[in-house]
Design a protein around this motif. Sequence first.
Motif, short mmCIF file in Angstrom:
data_model
loop_
_atom_site.label_atom_id
_atom_site.label_comp_id
_atom_site.label_asym_id
_atom_site.label_seq_id
_atom_site.Cartn_x
_atom_site.Cartn_y
_atom_site.Cartn_z
N ARG A 384 0.83 -1.19 0.00
CA ARG A 384 0.00 0.00 0.00
C ARG A 384 0.87 1.24 0.00
NH1 ARG A 384 -3.90 -0.47 4.75
NH2 ARG A 384 -2.23 0.51 5.95
N THR A 385 0.55 2.20 -0.83
CA THR A 385 1.24 3.49 -0.85
C THR A 385 0.25 4.59 -0.48
OG1 THR A 385 0.81 3.70 -3.23
CG2 THR A 385 2.95 2.79 -2.57
N ARG A 386 0.77 5.65 0.18
CA ARG A 386 -0.06 6.80 0.55
C ARG A 386 0.73 8.08 0.35
NH1 ARG A 386 -3.04 5.19 6.29
NH2 ARG A 386 -4.60 3.80 5.42
N ILE A 387 0.02 9.10 -0.08
CA ILE A 387 0.63 10.42 -0.22
C ILE A 387 -0.16 11.41 0.62
CG2 ILE A 387 1.55 9.93 -2.52
CD1 ILE A 387 -0.84 11.50 -3.67
N ARG A 833 10.32 -8.42 -15.15
CA ARG A 833 9.48 -7.22 -15.25
C ARG A 833 9.04 -6.82 -13.86
NH1 ARG A 833 5.77 -10.50 -19.13
NH2 ARG A 833 6.65 -12.00 -17.68
N ALA A 834 9.36 -5.59 -13.49
CA ALA A 834 8.95 -5.06 -12.19
C ALA A 834 7.67 -4.26 -12.35
CB ALA A 834 10.06 -4.19 -11.60
N ALA A 835 6.76 -4.41 -11.40
CA ALA A 835 5.49 -3.67 -11.45
C ALA A 835 5.73 -2.24 -11.00
CB ALA A 835 4.47 -4.34 -10.54
N PRO A 836 5.33 -1.25 -11.80
CA PRO A 836 5.57 0.15 -11.42
C PRO A 836 4.58 0.60 -10.36
CG PRO A 836 4.41 0.04 -13.52
CD PRO A 836 4.72 -1.37 -13.15
N LEU A 837 5.09 1.33 -9.36
CA LEU A 837 4.26 1.93 -8.32
C LEU A 837 4.17 3.42 -8.60
CD1 LEU A 837 5.82 0.18 -5.18
CD2 LEU A 837 3.70 -0.44 -6.35
N ALA A 838 2.97 3.93 -8.74
CA ALA A 838 2.78 5.36 -8.98
C ALA A 838 2.85 6.11 -7.66
CB ALA A 838 1.44 5.61 -9.66
N ALA A 839 3.22 7.38 -7.73
CA ALA A 839 3.28 8.22 -6.53
C ALA A 839 1.87 8.69 -6.21
CB ALA A 839 4.22 9.40 -6.75
N GLU A 840 1.08 7.76 -5.67
CA GLU A 840 -0.31 8.03 -5.34
C GLU A 840 -0.75 7.07 -4.25
OE1 GLU A 840 -2.22 7.28 -9.05
OE2 GLU A 840 -2.23 5.12 -8.81
N THR A 841 -1.92 7.31 -3.71
CA THR A 841 -2.48 6.37 -2.75
C THR A 841 -3.09 5.21 -3.53
OG1 THR A 841 -2.90 8.04 -1.07
CG2 THR A 841 -4.24 6.06 -0.98
N ALA A 842 -2.55 4.02 -3.33
CA ALA A 842 -2.97 2.86 -4.10
C ALA A 842 -2.61 1.60 -3.33
CB ALA A 842 -2.31 2.85 -5.48
N ALA A 843 -3.07 0.46 -3.84
CA ALA A 843 -2.77 -0.83 -3.18
C ALA A 843 -2.71 -1.92 -4.22
CB ALA A 843 -3.83 -1.15 -2.12
N PHE A 844 -1.82 -2.89 -3.99
CA PHE A 844 -1.65 -4.03 -4.87
C PHE A 844 -1.67 -5.30 -4.04
CE2 PHE A 844 0.36 -0.49 -7.00
CZ PHE A 844 -0.05 -0.62 -8.32
N ASP A 845 -2.39 -6.31 -4.49
CA ASP A 845 -2.41 -7.61 -3.84
C ASP A 845 -1.59 -8.60 -4.66
OD1 ASP A 845 -3.94 -6.75 -1.77
OD2 ASP A 845 -5.78 -7.82 -2.35
N PHE A 846 -0.82 -9.42 -3.96
CA PHE A 846 -0.01 -10.43 -4.63
C PHE A 846 0.33 -11.52 -3.64
CE2 PHE A 846 2.54 -7.07 -2.91
CZ PHE A 846 3.67 -7.67 -2.38
N ASN A 847 0.87 -12.59 -4.13
CA ASN A 847 1.27 -13.73 -3.30
C ASN A 847 2.74 -14.00 -3.52
OD1 ASN A 847 1.71 -16.92 -3.14
ND2 ASN A 847 0.04 -16.39 -1.76
N VAL A 848 3.45 -14.27 -2.44
CA VAL A 848 4.88 -14.56 -2.52
C VAL A 848 5.14 -15.92 -1.89
CG1 VAL A 848 7.20 -13.86 -1.82
CG2 VAL A 848 5.53 -12.13 -2.46
N GLY A 849 5.83 -16.78 -2.63
CA GLY A 849 6.17 -18.10 -2.11
C GLY A 849 7.35 -18.04 -1.17
N ALA A 850 7.61 -19.17 -0.52
CA ALA A 850 8.72 -19.25 0.42
C ALA A 850 10.04 -19.04 -0.31
CB ALA A 850 8.73 -20.62 1.10
N LEU A 867 5.92 10.17 0.46
CA LEU A 867 5.16 8.96 0.16
C LEU A 867 5.50 7.92 1.22
CD1 LEU A 867 4.41 7.28 -3.17
CD2 LEU A 867 5.65 5.93 -1.48
N ALA A 868 4.48 7.20 1.68
CA ALA A 868 4.67 6.10 2.63
C ALA A 868 4.31 4.80 1.95
CB ALA A 868 3.80 6.31 3.87
N LEU A 869 5.08 3.76 2.21
CA LEU A 869 4.88 2.46 1.59
C LEU A 869 4.92 1.40 2.67
CD1 LEU A 869 6.66 1.15 -1.61
CD2 LEU A 869 6.73 -0.20 0.49
N GLY A 870 3.96 0.51 2.67
CA GLY A 870 3.93 -0.57 3.65
C GLY A 870 3.38 -1.84 3.06
N VAL A 871 3.74 -2.98 3.66
CA VAL A 871 3.26 -4.28 3.22
C VAL A 871 2.55 -4.95 4.39
CG1 VAL A 871 3.91 -6.54 2.32
CG2 VAL A 871 5.06 -4.50 1.49
N PHE A 872 1.33 -5.43 4.14
CA PHE A 872 0.49 -6.04 5.15
C PHE A 872 -0.18 -7.29 4.55
CE2 PHE A 872 0.45 -1.46 5.11
CZ PHE A 872 0.72 -1.08 6.42
#
Length: 893
Positions: A384-387, A833-850, A867-872
């Motif tokens: 999640r990103t927030r501005i 390919r890296a997913a671009p994060l815009a400088a905006e309030t937004a959220a992305f869902d994904f799954n990461v394996g071990a 900008l604040a960025l966090g993973v939850f």
Amino acid sequence: MISRPTRTGLFAAAGIIALSACGDSSTQPGTPPTTMIPISMPTDTIETGGTTDPPLAVRIEDAMGNAVEGTPVRFFVVNGQGALSPGVAVAGSDGIAESRFRAAATPGTARIRADIPSAPNVPAFEFTVVTQASDSVTLSVVEGSGQRAEVGSQLPIPFVVEVRTPQGDPAGGISVAYRITTGESAVLTADSVITSADGRASSLLTLGRASGEYTVTAFATRGVQTDSVRFTATATATFEGSVVVDSVSGGELTAGQQAVLHGSGFSPVAAENDVRIEGVTAQVLDASGSRLTVLVPTYSGECLPAREVGLRVLVQGDASNGSMIHLNPVQPFVDLAIGETMTVRGPEAVSCLQFGPGDAPREFGVIVASADRRAGQSVDMRLRTRIPADLGASTSVSPLILPDMEPALAQEVTSRARQDVTLRRNVLRGLTEGRARVARASVAPQPASISVPTVGESLQYFFAVRSDLTATCDNTDVVVTGTVRAVGEHLVLLEDDNAPRGGFGPDEWSTLLAELDQVIAPVDAQYFGPWEDIDANGRVVILFSPLVNALSSGDEAGIGGFFLPLDLAASGAGGGGLPGPGGELCPASNEAEILYLATADPEGLTGPAIPVDRAVRNARGLTAHELQHLINAERRIANGAGGFGDAEEVWLDEGLSGLAEGFAGLAVIGQSTRSGLTYDQVTGTRSELDAFNSFQINNFFNLSLFMFSPASAPTIAGVDFGGLGGLQMRGFSWFLLRWLADQATAGEEAFLRDIVVGGQNLDRGIENLERATGRFWEDLLADFAVAIVTDGTGQEGLDERFRILTWEQRDVFARLNRNVAAGSLFPLPFPLRAAPLAAETAAFDFNVGASTVSYFTLAPGTDVPALALGVFTPTGDSLSESSEPQITIVRIK
């Protein structure tokens, strides 16, 4: 509302199945349970605060299919939120045990497991319950309406709503929209807010420049039926109160730290001063009429950027003037020079990273990882990103979706899937469980005692492999008779007498022997150590047999060759090495170093058609690959006190064999490692191109598949998942080891031999790499992730530990992409390919394996103040400690 099948219908259907299956459903108290059968739906959907109806239920049966009464069944939540009642249910006369799951107040997915602690032999069963947001809610005002303040100031108290379901339960996960309906140029801290578990949401209003009435309406969105509530505020032309805030020491605030406010009209009694910073109450530590010392709130549970906030002091209801002041977050800003990196670890650390304003364009690589060592695990994440302009938790969540694989590429993945890992693993498991003895070389044989086969000699060996890719010690019914076609210093080339016509001729045997014996075998021994020679012939036998061809199906060979650990077991026949202590004998063992390869079969008489030239090409790479497996197994099993259970883990063993292919390919064309090889340097002539196709291209293809979707790759798999996953595993482990070998200060030969042996304790997998490198796995994973994405980019300021010295990988991928023959296999010039994060309030869902990663890029412009960025988790909770989350940031520009 969500419709569900009735309980009666479910149980009736289950009863029909049970009766038809076993014919007798009578209760058998005291009979040992052997089976747990799900009676209710394996997946159910309920609303927040709701309860599963029908309950989660299983039927316990004995070996005859009869219901078992009185069995205690445990129900527990594996992950997700919610509660079960009861936690332990006793099976009734019908053998059924059931428990009800009550959902939490926020949407999400829960996994519930049912097992029988008293009968661990009975396989457990898992239910999935999906909790959805309520589709009908009611809203009420909690606080904030009716405030009065001067124009242009931020109100002291936020507009708080409470959202409840029709049953009166708090409704979490509901998107609440705030809309300014009256009042020009007013601003809300958030236009959309997701309710928390208590059903509440809030937004804070900054008044516009015009005096008068302001109104804000709040209502639920995203298809939820709802009423609406209304907030009001009055803007006055001038400040009207007697409490005044003049200044703040230092001119700014920092969350979690003390601040001193100067002014007048404060109460000398600390508790009588209500200090609000962005609507949140700050603790007053010390007070006088003109000075307040406060502890700035930390805004716990939120990840908010640096911003301008409203500051007010309320003394017995009398509000001070409103001041806007800069607030720095608790967390320090990411402050990296170009080329520098940083890594944060743990649920709390990854929950918030802060990026401050910049006076020049910047770009960061953001690498989110799970350093979990438990193969097969994965974790759902939300980044999640927030501005400052929008402090709401974004209601618009975008799943990260990979593009579909091109049909030609998908077909190639299928055709290249290899099954040798499955065979080897099946055999090792059987030998371990059967406590098979190990055949060990007694001493190094003297030259006079070595019995070297001669060309034309007939040799016989057991072929214990069955069509289901198993091989057991009692399978002695198939014996291969072969004729020695070539003998070298290290190898014996043996052809099955039943080989189909049109196969290798004298020229092919001579060519193969020259390369396999004089280049490939010595290179494997150089990097991974010598083989044991338990059959005292001084050589490794390579048996080319149509029985290997017959293990494959389709148009392409799914198993072109293998090393069989069974041949390292003691047979008791007395013709091979000395048996190790303890365990059982294995009559089907050949007690010999043998590699089994498919033979040429141009007409496809014994399996997929394999022309002579392809058989030769396959033999080159497979010999290097499978000989490493043989050496690895012998160094750990036959040499010293090891056993079959000490074999290296699948993923690392495959990576070492990938390296063996690479070493052999470079040796064939006279190139060396750590020399920054480009595509042109290794494919300049026809023979060099043939060597690249024989030894290198598979590694690069597997690596490209890993880069295609690294987050889902089974990097540390203990099994071969086949298809895409199996090839991704090989690509990851090969390139990880290539990078580590490039970085080895004591030399790559010593480093790799050390890994093959595993140290005094025969360490395996991750522990083996940690021991050999002296570094923790999470550090290796973070640095390797950076190395993949930055190597070959000319990135300035990058530390040498991120260099991959042997290959210019970007050049190789780009040239393969442009190559007419290989272009369909490498559809991108660089596959990551890296997913671009815009400088905006937004959220992305994904799954990461071990033990793998997901890549993002972030380029906050100079017009973005912070900008604040966090993973939850997707529900907004902290990630689990067991998932070992970490974020690595690398400054690219």
